[in-house]
Design an enzyme around this catalytic site. Structure first.
Site, PDB file in Angstrom:
ATOM      1  N   GLU A  65      -1.786  -7.163   7.147  1.00 28.57           N
ATOM      2  CA  GLU A  65      -0.459  -7.123   7.738  1.00 28.57           C
ATOM      3  C   GLU A  65      -0.395  -8.066   8.938  1.00 28.57           C
ATOM      4  OE1 GLU A  65       2.716  -6.997   7.882  1.00 28.57           O
ATOM      5  OE2 GLU A  65       2.930  -4.892   7.272  1.00 28.57           O
ATOM      6  N   HIS A 125       0.822  -1.215   0.000  1.00 29.41           N
ATOM      7  CA  HIS A 125       0.000   0.000   0.000  1.00 29.41           C
ATOM      8  C   HIS A 125       0.855   1.264   0.000  1.00 29.41           C
ATOM      9  CE1 HIS A 125       1.004   0.900   4.184  1.00 29.41           C
ATOM     10  NE2 HIS A 125       0.883  -0.399   4.423  1.00 29.41           N
TER      11      HIS A 125
END
Length: 223
Positions: free
Chosen positions: A84, A11
């Site tokens: 994550e 990202h």
């Protein structure tokens, strides 16, 4: 089984990236720099023959995927399995804060052992198993296709370590820039750990932007 090609994207930048905070599962949005990275990434990806676009369900990943989704005219399919690593009670903290508030957890983390987890968090071994399972499922569902996957730095670290046969112990060794371009191939979805890296950490589309914050785990190690 036909080979599946995955374009893996970390990202774009967030304020917490800039502040070097442990983000984990906290839903942090992109900052202005991150949105510009995502816009440029979308232009870079517009020429790719992509059939599917899959993103972590966290906001920073979906916001990064949005420009590419518009240009490629693809829906964003979200998967929580692509999040994550979960850092438990230290999420949102900087290294100095963890040292002060959770000194034992910090000292244990500095060993970079695959079975260590922050309190209420996820170990590298657990994280790796989750990511390999997710990649295997994607390769099975989209065999022979080109799939764009927008995810997180830790996820790419698991991919790099697996492809290079490095194991899960020790600090991160690969470059994983925000909104960088990475391409891998998985020939057998039943063996997602057999990864071919085609391209890694390509940031030509970001070349004239300000330098990114550097997440270097090894900087914390005592000399």
């Amino acid at each position: 089984m036909p080979t599946t090609e995955l374009i893996l994207i970390r990202h774009g930048e967030t304020d917490w990236n800039r502040e070097l905070r442990f983000q984990g599962h906290v839903d942090v949005p992109l900052n202005d720099a991150g949105h510009e990275q995502a816009r440029r990434l979308g232009l870079r990806l517009a020429g790719e023959a992509v059939q599917q676009l899959i993103s972590s369900d966290l906001m920073r990943a979906q916001q990064t995927a949005a420009p590419a989704a518009r240009l490629l005219e693809l829906p964003i399919v979200t998967q929580a399995a692509l999040r994550e690593q979960h850092f438990g009670i230290v999420e949102g903290m900087r290294a100095e804060e963890i040292q002060n508030l959770h000194p034992r957890a910090w000292e244990d983390w500095l060993q970079f052992r695959e079975d260590h987890a922050m309190p209420e968090g996820e170990s590298a071994r657990q994280f790796h198993a989750r990511i390999m399972d997710a990649l295997g499922r994607i390769a099975t569902a989209h065999a022979g296709q080109n799939v764009l996957v927008v995810t997180h730095g830790g996820v790419l670290d698991m991919v790099w370590r697996t492809a290079r046969g490095l194991g899960l112990n020790g600090p991160r060794q690969s470059e994983i820039p925000n909104a960088g371009f990475n391409r891998i191939r998985i020939a057998d979805s039943a063996k997602p750990e057999q990864i071919e890296i085609v391209d890694w950490a390509d940031t030509r589309h970001l070349a004239d932007l300000p330098p990114q914050p550097t997440y270097d785990q090894s900087r914390h190690l005592k000399k």
